[in-house]
Design an enzyme around this catalytic site. Structure first.
Site, PDB file in Angstrom:
ATOM      1  N   CYS A  55      -2.546   9.556   2.422  1.00 30.87           N
ATOM      2  CA  CYS A  55      -1.773   8.477   1.248  1.00 30.87           C
ATOM      3  C   CYS A  55      -3.209   8.487   0.078  1.00 30.87           C
ATOM      4  O   CYS A  55      -2.604   9.025  -0.677  1.00 30.87           O
ATOM      5  CB  CYS A  55      -1.343   7.066   1.729  1.00 30.87           C
ATOM      6  SG  CYS A  55      -2.847   6.083   2.055  1.00 30.87           S
ATOM      7  N   GLU A  71       0.641  -1.530  -0.208  1.00 30.71           N
ATOM      8  CA  GLU A  71       0.292  -0.030  -0.632  1.00 30.71           C
ATOM      9  C   GLU A  71       0.895   0.900  -0.127  1.00 30.71           C
ATOM     10  O   GLU A  71       1.196   1.690   1.172  1.00 30.71           O
ATOM     11  CB  GLU A  71      -1.319   0.058   0.975  1.00 30.71           C
ATOM     12  CG  GLU A  71      -1.702  -1.012   0.959  1.00 30.71           C
ATOM     13  CD  GLU A  71      -2.668  -1.402   0.334  1.00 30.71           C
ATOM     14  OE1 GLU A  71      -2.914  -0.112  -0.500  1.00 30.71           O
ATOM     15  OE2 GLU A  71      -3.361  -2.331  -0.281  1.00 30.71           O
TER      16      GLU A  71
END
Length: 497
Positions: free
Chosen positions: A275, A241
């Site tokens: 993010c 990720e």
């Protein structure tokens, strides 16, 4: 190249430059200790076998109770790590997201665990086939500092639902949260079921080389490459990720004021240290001035003041604060227009690391803010002439972790969804796709690989084992040597020769 060396070259740790020639030996000692811990968990997994559904639900229940019981401790620890972190943001992004994931997994676990019957070709009847869901074993989780509890525990939900054990390595940049996480897990699970190991880069380096049955890493794209290379030594499958520059596209058919409110919320939540925060905005050229005005109004309505406002989160440390200031200086030096959003015109103490958001106009394409993932409250605005031009701008760059499109036209929405590739999408809002418990979360290409959350999280940590059951009466022997006229007849019937 080691993780330590990579971090040093990319300026991601001052400690790395102080490493001496005995770093490899220190990492080796840590690796031995971690290998022993991994061996302990693997032995327990083999001894106990795969837990049944009721046992897995009990594990999820225990995790939920522990998180809710320590929610205020979690908020306090994270705020201490940041210098100031909104308690409400922590309760939403760290506690609520994890608890919702637990509840969703628990509600669907019976369904996810079911053996899946598969068709058998007529020529093999009356045999049967099925796919059995089997735990992989012991999963490694390396979590990041920006959401230090969520990014450790959300993968753990899928790990436990799939019947596995886990070792978690939290970020050393959030030490108070790492300590709380270690206490919480230690109080909740047996030491050979779920473990937390804390420490710096030597621990992270050794951790990434362990022969886990699966490894989850959350962090930068640069470090993701290093972790993947280390995992490849043992052929460990990885879920990465990562991040990237997530665009927000404002269409002609969507109100500027509404778009500004939602984009500024996504950019300023956790001070942009997310993010999937909108990294830059693409909007029609003739709407730029109105958008700037509405961004100013939207931010002021959310944060009338900054310095002493507990709702506005600080930048996590001095290094990241300096990095963001360097982005602004670079844009200024390149002739970009910088518009600071500081409603009360406060003088902000750099030591407190509260940073007023900045909109950037007219930035050259090779400015740092348009090349690097920003990870802070800086928002470049890029005008476009047509939606096709905006789509091309996105596609000319690495595939992002998230994409946001603001538009009511169904045909325009379909065009963007069809012609762009990203890890996830929210239409007419920002970031909320990650909060949907029945949607997978994951990147694509440079923004990551693999998924967790929802059923996909369960499947990421599950071996889907295909099983074929031969019947007592079968015709398989007709196609075994020695081959003769009977085999020729059958093959002619099946394949025409």
């Amino acid at each position: 190249m080691s993780l330590v060396e990579n971090v040093n070259q990319n300026g991601e740790s001052n400690a790395a430059s102080e490493r001496s020639s005995d770093t490899a030996g220190a990492i080796g000692a840590v690796r031995d200790e971690l290998s022993a811990l991994l061996g302990k968990l693997k032995a327990a997994q083999r001894s106990s076998g795969a837990p049944d559904c009721s046992a897995r639900i009990e594990h999820l229940d225990k995790l939920e109770r522990a998180v809710l019981a320590r929610k205020h401790d979690i908020a306090t620890a994270i705020s201490a790590d940041f210098g100031n972190r909104s308690r409400h943001e922590t309760l939403v992004a760290e506690v609520m997201v994890v608890v919702n994931e637990i509840r969703h997994a628990r509600a669907h676990l019976h369904e996810w665990m079911e053996t899946d019957s598969r068709d058998v070709s007529w020529m093999f009847l009356p045999a049967r086939a099925e796919v059995v869901m089997q735990p992989l074993g012991v999963i490694g989780i390396v979590s990041a500092w920006n959401y230090p509890m969520q990014l450790a525990l959300t993968p753990l939900v899928g790990v436990l639902a799939a019947g596995n054990r886990a070792i978690i390595k939290p970020s050393e940049l959030a030490p108070n949260t790492a300590d709380i996480l270690k206490e919480l897990i230690g109080e909740t699970f047996a030491a050979d079921h779920v473990a937390v190991v804390t420490g710096g880069l030597d621990v992270a380096e050794a951790f990434s080389h362990l022969p886990f049955d699966h490894l989850v890493f959350t962090g930068s794209t640069r470090l993701g490459k290093i972790v993947m290379r280390a995992a490849a030594e043992n052929l460990v499958p990885v879920t990465l990720e990562l991040g990237g520059k997530s665009p927000a596209i404002v269409g002609d058919g969507y109100g500027v004021a509404q778009a500004a409110q939602k984009i500024m919320f996504g950019k300023c939540f956790n001070a942009g240290q997310t993010c999937i925060a909108p990294d830059y905005v693409l909007l029609p050229k003739d709407r730029a001035d109105a958008f700037v005005k509405e961004c100013r109004a939207a931010f002021q309505s959310m944060y009338p003041t900054l310095a002493n406002n507990p709702d506005y989160t600080a930048i996590v440390n001095d290094r990241h604060f300096a990095r963001l200031q360097s982005y602004l200086a670079n844009a200024r030096d390149r002739g970009a227009t910088i518009i600071e959003l500081n409603p009360a015109s406060e003088v902000l103490d750099p030591k407190a690391r509260k940073m007023a958001p900045a909109l950037i106009l007219n930035a050259p394409g090779d400015c740092l803010v348009l090349e690097e993932e920003i990870f802070g409250p800086i928002l470049p605005i890029v005008p476009y002439e047509s939606l096709g031009e905006a789509i091309a701008y996105v596609n000319d760059r690495p595939r992002p972790l998230a994409l946001y499109f603001f538009e009511h036209s169904r045909s325009c929405i379909d065009q963007v969804l069809r012609d762009t590739i990203s890890g996830g999408v929210s239409i007419n809002d920002t970031m909320l796709h990650i909060a949907q418990t029945d949607l997978p979360f994951g990147g694509v290409g440079p923004s990551g690989m693999g998924h967790y959350h929802a059923r996909e999280g369960f499947e990421a940590f599950t071996k889907k084992k295909p099983v074929f059951y031969q019947s007592r009466i079968n015709s398989a022997g007709l196609l075994r040597p020695p081959y003769g006229s009977q085999a020729n007849f059958i093959l002619k019937f099946l394949v025409g020769r």
